[in-house]
Design a protein around this motif. Structure first.
Motif, PDB file in Angstrom:
ATOM      1  N   GLY A 131      40.676  45.235  56.272  1.00  0.00           N
ATOM      2  CA  GLY A 131      41.411  45.335  54.948  1.00  0.00           C
ATOM      3  C   GLY A 131      42.610  44.372  54.721  1.00  0.00           C
ATOM      4  O   GLY A 131      42.803  44.029  53.429  1.00  0.00           O
ATOM      5  N   SER A 132      43.032  43.571  55.680  1.00  0.00           N
ATOM      6  CA  SER A 132      43.946  42.677  55.740  1.00  0.00           C
ATOM      7  C   SER A 132      43.335  41.451  55.150  1.00  0.00           C
ATOM      8  O   SER A 132      43.941  40.781  54.088  1.00  0.00           O
ATOM      9  N   HIS A 133      42.047  41.035  55.160  1.00  0.00           N
ATOM     10  CA  HIS A 133      41.583  40.026  54.877  1.00  0.00           C
ATOM     11  C   HIS A 133      40.830  40.082  53.243  1.00  0.00           C
ATOM     12  O   HIS A 133      41.339  38.915  52.555  1.00  0.00           O
ATOM     13  N   ILE A 134      40.689  41.416  52.891  1.00  0.00           N
ATOM     14  CA  ILE A 134      40.583  41.823  51.461  1.00  0.00           C
ATOM     15  C   ILE A 134      41.815  41.332  50.808  1.00  0.00           C
ATOM     16  O   ILE A 134      41.988  40.647  49.688  1.00  0.00           O
ATOM     17  N   PHE A 135      43.065  41.742  51.353  1.00  0.00           N
ATOM     18  CA  PHE A 135      44.207  41.705  50.668  1.00  0.00           C
ATOM     19  C   PHE A 135      44.521  40.202  50.480  1.00  0.00           C
ATOM     20  O   PHE A 135      45.090  40.063  49.568  1.00  0.00           O
TER      21      PHE A 135
ATOM     22  N   ASP B   8      43.495  50.984  53.050  1.00  0.00           N
ATOM     23  CA  ASP B   8      43.833  50.434  51.513  1.00  0.00           C
ATOM     24  C   ASP B   8      43.820  49.007  51.632  1.00  0.00           C
ATOM     25  O   ASP B   8      44.780  48.243  51.741  1.00  0.00           O
ATOM     26  N   PRO B   9      42.642  48.596  51.144  1.00  0.00           N
ATOM     27  CA  PRO B   9      42.518  47.075  51.281  1.00  0.00           C
ATOM     28  C   PRO B   9      43.301  46.310  50.086  1.00  0.00           C
ATOM     29  O   PRO B   9      43.475  45.117  49.980  1.00  0.00           O
ATOM     30  N   THR B  10      43.860  47.222  49.008  1.00  0.00           N
ATOM     31  CA  THR B  10      44.404  46.816  47.844  1.00  0.00           C
ATOM     32  C   THR B  10      45.695  46.285  48.331  1.00  0.00           C
ATOM     33  O   THR B  10      46.504  45.407  47.773  1.00  0.00           O
ATOM     34  N   THR B  11      46.436  46.951  49.196  1.00  0.00           N
ATOM     35  CA  THR B  11      47.559  46.741  49.775  1.00  0.00           C
ATOM     36  C   THR B  11      47.632  46.397  51.168  1.00  0.00           C
ATOM     37  O   THR B  11      48.785  45.717  51.776  1.00  0.00           O
ATOM     38  N   GLY B  12      46.582  46.162  51.918  1.00  0.00           N
ATOM     39  CA  GLY B  12      46.417  45.658  53.053  1.00  0.00           C
ATOM     40  C   GLY B  12      46.940  46.492  54.331  1.00  0.00           C
ATOM     41  O   GLY B  12      47.480  46.015  55.506  1.00  0.00           O
ATOM     42  N   THR B  13      46.952  47.860  54.246  1.00  0.00           N
ATOM     43  CA  THR B  13      47.682  48.908  54.927  1.00  0.00           C
ATOM     44  C   THR B  13      46.634  49.860  55.124  1.00  0.00           C
ATOM     45  O   THR B  13      45.748  50.191  54.526  1.00  0.00           O
ATOM     46  N   ILE B  14      47.026  50.581  56.234  1.00  0.00           N
ATOM     47  CA  ILE B  14      46.712  51.906  56.673  1.00  0.00           C
ATOM     48  C   ILE B  14      47.067  52.979  55.660  1.00  0.00           C
ATOM     49  O   ILE B  14      48.335  52.905  55.098  1.00  0.00           O
TER      50      ILE B  14
ATOM     51  N   LEU C 123      34.130  47.566  48.439  1.00  0.00           N
ATOM     52  CA  LEU C 123      33.680  46.308  49.428  1.00  0.00           C
ATOM     53  C   LEU C 123      34.230  46.854  50.744  1.00  0.00           C
ATOM     54  O   LEU C 123      33.285  46.241  51.822  1.00  0.00           O
ATOM     55  N   PHE C 124      35.128  47.402  51.086  1.00  0.00           N
ATOM     56  CA  PHE C 124      35.584  47.625  52.449  1.00  0.00           C
ATOM     57  C   PHE C 124      34.716  48.677  52.974  1.00  0.00           C
ATOM     58  O   PHE C 124      34.193  48.643  54.195  1.00  0.00           O
TER      59      PHE C 124
END
Length: 283
Positions: free
Chosen positions: A151-155, A236-242, A188-189
């Motif tokens: 998730g962080s990588h996408i963000f 949530d990969p848009t925000t890079g958070t759980i 994607l995630f």
């Protein structure tokens, strides 16, 4: 506990008088031990008869039927919720699933199999290569850490882009463009998690956050992965958070196209435009 007020208003303007077919509304948040609905107000113009039911995923769905012609359809939904998911990291993964890789128990696999369906081989090869830039199988890693890293990588590596056109980009398109909307990043995630043998599903809902390029007053999307012992956990990969207190789930599905907030049809002159406004505020 945190209280939120959600105002979701949708306006359809038609080029002339039309007869409205049944419309499916997915606007009521999913209630569970972390979220309770305090009050709801749903108003449709022109007036409609509503029939409520739970779909196969347990989402709350209303079917609206109309008796009069109209040149505009207005859907105004106001919900006040109580959100108790204040510590989203307070969960325990079952011992056998703490470290990746692991195998779901046979009884769980019966239920989870639709959420594990692999993508086409070409997409799977692309995803495997992309995942390889984040994690190599020779590196010992905890399951949650791996998902958090994805998730962080996408963000961090992809750029958010507001897309008002319907539909979801393919994995190939999102990686090639280097941009996408929240629903594109969620897919994607989700597909990456499935490529890793983890059950994943799409979530449509709302996000409480200051106005920004990510949160401009609209619905939001993220993904959930099933972690034994912890259940379905949102990423949530848009925000890079759980997903936590500020995430309010409305509907979940195996496929993103299965859960639009509103869907329906009309008969009449062609041409229509839609305006949507979403406001999520603490109260």
């Amino acid at each position: 506990m945190q209280r939120y007020k959600i105002d979701h208003r949708t306006y359809y303007n038609f080029s002339g008088m039309v007869n409205l077919g049944p419309h499916i509304l997915r606007l009521r948040p999913r209630e569970d031990h972390e979220l309770r609905i305090e009050s709801t107000k749903l108003k449709l113009t022109p007036p409609a008869t509503l029939r409520w039911h739970r779909d196969v995923e347990g989402n709350s769905v209303a079917i609206a039927t109309f008796e009069v012609a109209a040149n505009q359809l207005i859907v105004e939904n106001e919900v006040i919720i109580q959100q108790y998911n204040e510590n989203p990291l307070e969960f325990l993964v079952a011992d056998y699933a703490t470290n990746y890789p692991f195998t779901y128990l046979p009884d769980d696999l019966v239920v989870l199999s639709p959420y594990l369906e692999a993508t086409e081989s070409s997409t799977r090869k692309l995803l495997t290569a992309w995942i390889g830039t984040v994690w190599q199988p020779t590196e010992p890693i905890q399951t949650y850490t791996l998902l958090q890293r994805l998730g962080s990588h996408i963000f961090q590596t992809l750029s958010y882009r507001l897309r008002e056109e319907p539909g979801v980009q393919t994995v190939e398109q999102t990686l090639a463009y280097g941009t996408g909307s929240c629903r594109d990043f969620a897919v994607l995630f989700m597909e990456a998690a499935r490529c890793l043998g983890l059950a994943a599903r799409f979530v449509s809902g709302y996000l409480h956050a200051p106005p920004s390029s990510v949160n401009y007053g609209s619905t939001h999307a993220w993904a959930e992965v099933y972690l034994p012992g912890a259940g379905w956990k949102g990423f949530d990969p848009t925000t890079g958070t759980i997903a936590g207190t500020d995430h309010i789930a409305v509907a979940v599905a195996r496929l993103p196209e299965s859960v639009p907030p509103i869907e329906g049809s009309f008969v009449g002159p062609p041409g229509a435009n839609m305006d949507v406004g979403v406001w999520v505020t603490k109260c």
